[in-house]
Design a protein around this motif. Structure first.
Motif, PDB file in Angstrom:
ATOM      1  N   HIS A 324       0.844  -1.202   0.000  1.00  0.00           N
ATOM      2  CA  HIS A 324       0.000   0.000   0.000  1.00  0.00           C
ATOM      3  C   HIS A 324       0.875   1.246   0.000  1.00  0.00           C
ATOM      4  O   HIS A 324       0.629   2.190  -0.753  1.00  0.00           O
ATOM      5  CB  HIS A 324      -0.914  -0.021   1.220  1.00  0.00           C
ATOM      6  N   ASP A 325       1.881   1.245   0.847  1.00  0.00           N
ATOM      7  CA  ASP A 325       2.829   2.351   0.941  1.00  0.00           C
ATOM      8  C   ASP A 325       4.161   1.867   0.381  1.00  0.00           C
ATOM      9  O   ASP A 325       4.845   1.071   1.012  1.00  0.00           O
ATOM     10  CB  ASP A 325       3.003   2.797   2.391  1.00  0.00           C
ATOM     11  N   GLY A 326       4.519   2.326  -0.792  1.00  0.00           N
ATOM     12  CA  GLY A 326       5.735   1.858  -1.446  1.00  0.00           C
ATOM     13  C   GLY A 326       5.477   1.579  -2.913  1.00  0.00           C
ATOM     14  O   GLY A 326       4.397   1.840  -3.437  1.00  0.00           O
ATOM     15  N   GLU A 327       6.472   1.030  -3.561  1.00  0.00           N
ATOM     16  CA  GLU A 327       6.382   0.804  -5.004  1.00  0.00           C
ATOM     17  C   GLU A 327       5.386  -0.302  -5.330  1.00  0.00           C
ATOM     18  O   GLU A 327       5.466  -1.409  -4.807  1.00  0.00           O
ATOM     19  CB  GLU A 327       7.754   0.414  -5.564  1.00  0.00           C
ATOM     20  N   ARG A 328       4.458   0.018  -6.213  1.00  0.00           N
ATOM     21  CA  ARG A 328       3.554  -0.983  -6.770  1.00  0.00           C
ATOM     22  C   ARG A 328       4.104  -1.336  -8.149  1.00  0.00           C
ATOM     23  O   ARG A 328       3.956  -0.567  -9.100  1.00  0.00           O
ATOM     24  CB  ARG A 328       2.132  -0.455  -6.855  1.00  0.00           C
ATOM     25  N   ARG A 329       4.727  -2.461  -8.227  1.00  0.00           N
ATOM     26  CA  ARG A 329       5.516  -2.809  -9.406  1.00  0.00           C
ATOM     27  C   ARG A 329       4.666  -3.566 -10.428  1.00  0.00           C
ATOM     28  O   ARG A 329       4.158  -4.656 -10.141  1.00  0.00           O
ATOM     29  CB  ARG A 329       6.714  -3.652  -8.980  1.00  0.00           C
ATOM     30  N   PRO A 330       4.503  -3.029 -11.631  1.00  0.00           N
ATOM     31  CA  PRO A 330       3.720  -3.745 -12.654  1.00  0.00           C
ATOM     32  C   PRO A 330       4.381  -5.069 -13.018  1.00  0.00           C
ATOM     33  O   PRO A 330       5.601  -5.174 -13.096  1.00  0.00           O
ATOM     34  CB  PRO A 330       3.719  -2.776 -13.836  1.00  0.00           C
ATOM     35  N   GLY A 331       3.550  -6.091 -13.220  1.00  0.00           N
ATOM     36  CA  GLY A 331       4.063  -7.409 -13.539  1.00  0.00           C
ATOM     37  C   GLY A 331       4.480  -8.225 -12.341  1.00  0.00           C
ATOM     38  O   GLY A 331       4.882  -9.376 -12.481  1.00  0.00           O
ATOM     39  N   SER A 332       4.389  -7.643 -11.146  1.00  0.00           N
ATOM     40  CA  SER A 332       4.783  -8.329  -9.915  1.00  0.00           C
ATOM     41  C   SER A 332       3.581  -8.480  -9.004  1.00  0.00           C
ATOM     42  O   SER A 332       2.690  -7.629  -8.976  1.00  0.00           O
ATOM     43  CB  SER A 332       5.877  -7.539  -9.197  1.00  0.00           C
ATOM     44  N   ILE A 333       3.579  -9.582  -8.234  1.00  0.00           N
ATOM     45  CA  ILE A 333       2.524  -9.765  -7.232  1.00  0.00           C
ATOM     46  C   ILE A 333       2.924  -9.173  -5.886  1.00  0.00           C
ATOM     47  O   ILE A 333       2.131  -9.154  -4.955  1.00  0.00           O
ATOM     48  CB  ILE A 333       2.157 -11.251  -7.064  1.00  0.00           C
ATOM     49  N   GLY A 334       4.189  -8.701  -5.782  1.00  0.00           N
ATOM     50  CA  GLY A 334       4.587  -7.973  -4.590  1.00  0.00           C
ATOM     51  C   GLY A 334       5.377  -8.793  -3.588  1.00  0.00           C
ATOM     52  O   GLY A 334       6.244  -9.597  -3.949  1.00  0.00           O
ATOM     53  N   LEU A 335       5.064  -8.588  -2.321  1.00  0.00           N
ATOM     54  CA  LEU A 335       5.839  -9.118  -1.202  1.00  0.00           C
ATOM     55  C   LEU A 335       4.934  -9.924  -0.271  1.00  0.00           C
ATOM     56  O   LEU A 335       3.721  -9.698  -0.225  1.00  0.00           O
ATOM     57  CB  LEU A 335       6.476  -7.960  -0.420  1.00  0.00           C
ATOM     58  N   PRO A 336       5.500 -10.847   0.516  1.00  0.00           N
ATOM     59  CA  PRO A 336       4.683 -11.595   1.474  1.00  0.00           C
ATOM     60  C   PRO A 336       3.973 -10.646   2.447  1.00  0.00           C
ATOM     61  O   PRO A 336       4.537  -9.646   2.890  1.00  0.00           O
ATOM     62  CB  PRO A 336       5.700 -12.480   2.202  1.00  0.00           C
ATOM     63  N   LEU A 337       2.757 -10.975   2.788  1.00  0.00           N
ATOM     64  CA  LEU A 337       1.945 -10.142   3.671  1.00  0.00           C
ATOM     65  C   LEU A 337       2.246 -10.432   5.142  1.00  0.00           C
ATOM     66  O   LEU A 337       2.836 -11.476   5.476  1.00  0.00           O
ATOM     67  CB  LEU A 337       0.469 -10.380   3.377  1.00  0.00           C
ATOM     68  N   PRO A 338       1.869  -9.528   6.034  1.00  0.00           N
ATOM     69  CA  PRO A 338       2.099  -9.748   7.460  1.00  0.00           C
ATOM     70  C   PRO A 338       1.495 -11.065   7.929  1.00  0.00           C
ATOM     71  O   PRO A 338       0.362 -11.405   7.578  1.00  0.00           O
ATOM     72  CB  PRO A 338       1.388  -8.558   8.122  1.00  0.00           C
TER      73      PRO A 338
END
Length: 505
Positions: A324-338
């Motif tokens: 939510h706060d930080g880079e939203r990278r196209p083509g990526s699903i992101g990072l593990p959630l809390p």
């Protein structure tokens, strides 16, 4: 933040957490169905009282703890009341697509043997025919029961380990599998959404997703109720209507699938006003299928929104997301959630953590197993609790994850799951079809689209595409039907006779 630092289960269960919020601000609107001019919004107090009354009514009809209840209604307040009442009673919700054909519905009924089916008036006949021993409660009766005085009944007593829902992962295949989600799974799935995306009481979620998947129901409905957010519901998706809803002052968030974003982009190109409505939101989220980089960039160019893409499964709820706060990278699903752990295991790397490999996840969102198929859970969840997702993922140097493909043959089209073999079996029932091979073909609009290769029974007189489409129309839900039919002399098979599905795409 380490997974151990986040307690996703501190409120024990969704019904208990919901009840605390409802009684804190009873007059706040919990749900409003867009377009229902004559009906006021359902407040938190309404939801508390009416779901309790409905739970008592279900109990009088023989539904008790651990009994299964089929829920096949379109999104709206009757489905919300039924879903909440079933969970509060300690029964088990079985959400189903109200557009399922009679044959498909019969598979679900035979698997779960529900004590009651809650359906729209127009589908009561289908349920009666598909499961003649299943008692039926129609939508009008939901309204009547929920308006009765609440009886003296004990609610909200389910433990985290109790079964809460059975959600079918790929429609109703020849061998359908129902993922069993506990109360702890549902709570953790909703809580992680609340934390990760900052959902709160000032939010209004524009929700046009179906409620028989964990995306619409588990994240959208459950997450909003847990956060105290307002649900702004469209019973069916229409791009113009969705953007008009986003124009409301209380609309702040939109959940969708890539197909929806393709439609929204078309409307925004033609309407600056509606593009401005999308721009006014604080958050747009995409899931259920990969969002292409091109579409992500198109949406950003049209309205300035950087769509937040996330990853999850029916069996695991949501586990990975762009921040939510930080880079939203196209083509990526992101990072593990809390509260969620992930690792990648390569084919030749049984123990180590690879830079690319199958994604494994672990945490309180991981399901309890497949309904009446305990051996299937053992095949995907190891002794240490790691869920083997079947998705091949690459990790960027800074930890962002990218889905490279799937080891499984499942087709994901418009956010819906389609099992190829189910479609093949329907096609092969046609008298003019000798063999059928079905696969997913990449589509910029749908993520994937279903394509069917047909070996005709009579090569001199193959069935037409129109004839095959009409055949499927009566036997398959719309999203399962092939968009293209290809007539061929033979299907590609290896020496063992196994269909080489990758050559069909």
């Amino acid at each position: 933040m380490t997974p151990e630092a986040v307690d996703l289960l501190r409120e024990h269960s969704l019904p208990r957490a919901w009840r605390r919020r409802w009684r804190d601000r009873a007059g706040a609107v919990a749900l409003e169905v867009i377009g229902e001019e004559a009906r006021r919004g359902l407040t938190r107090g309404d939801l508390d009282a009416r779901s309790a009354a409905l739970a008592a009514g279900l109990n009088r009809r023989g539904v008790g703890r651990a009994d299964r209840v089929l829920l096949a209604l379109p999104p709206g307040w009757p489905l919300l009341l039924a879903h909440v009442a079933v969970l509060r009673l300690g029964a088990v919700a079985v959400p189903a697509d109200p557009a399922l054909t009679r044959r498909e519905l019969g598979h679900v009924l035979a698997q779960v043997e529900p004590s009651l089916a809650v359906v729209g008036d127009e589908h009561a006949g289908d349920v009666a025919a598909a499961g003649p021993r299943t008692p039926i409660l129609e939508a009008d009766a939901v309204a009547e029961l929920s308006a009765e005085p609440a009886a003296d009944i004990v609610l909200d007593q389910a433990d985290g380990s109790d079964l809460a829902a059975i959600v079918f992962t790929s429609g109703t295949t020849a061998t359908p599998r129902g993922a069993m989600l506990t109360h702890a799974n549902l709570l953790a799935g909703a809580e992680v959404v609340r934390l990760a995306w900052r959902l709160g009481e000032n939010d209004g979620l524009v929700l046009a997703l179906p409620w028989f998947h964990v995306h619409g129901l588990g994240l959208g409905v459950n997450g909003s109720l847990l956060a105290g957010a307002r649900l702004l519901v469209l019973p069916r998706f229409d791009a113009a209507a969705a953007l008009d809803a986003c124009e409301r002052a209380d609309a702040t968030v939109f959940f969708g699938v890539p197909t929806m974003y393709a439609r929204l982009a078309e409307v925004m190109r033609a309407s600056p006003r509606r593009a401005a409505a999308a721009a006014s939101l604080r958050l747009m989220v995409s899931g259920s299928a990969p969002l292409s980089v091109a579409l992500w960039e198109t949406v950003r160019a049209l309205c300035g929104q950087e769509v937040l893409e996330r990853y999850g499964m029916t069996e695991t709820m949501i586990t990975v997301s762009n921040p939510h706060d930080g880079e939203r990278r196209p083509g990526s699903i992101g990072l593990p959630l809390p509260g969620i752990e992930t690792r990648l295991i390569g084919d030749a790397d049984g123990d180590g953590d690879a830079g690319q490999g199958e994604l494994l996840v672990r945490g309180p969102t991981v399901f309890a197993g497949y309904w009446r198929r305990p051996e299937d859970r053992r095949a995907v969840v190891d002794a240490q609790g790691w869920m083997h997702t079947g998705d091949v993922v690459r990790r960027d140097p800074d930890g962002y994850l990218r889905v490279c493909g799937r080891r499984r043959e499942l087709i994901i089209t418009g956010g819906h799951n389609v099992h190829p073999r189910e479609v093949e079996e329907v096609l092969e029932l046609h008298p003019g079809v000798a063999e059928a091979g079905v696969a997913g073909r990449p589509s910029p609009e749908w993520g994937e689209e279903v394509i069917a290769h047909i070996v005709p029974a009579d090569p001199a007189s193959p069935p037409s595409s129109r004839e095959l489409d009409e055949w499927c129309r009566d036997r398959l839900a719309p999203y399962k039907r092939p968009r293209t039919f290809v007539v061929t002399e033979r299907l590609p098979r290896n020496r063992m006779g196994k269909l080489q599905r990758s050559r069909l795409r």
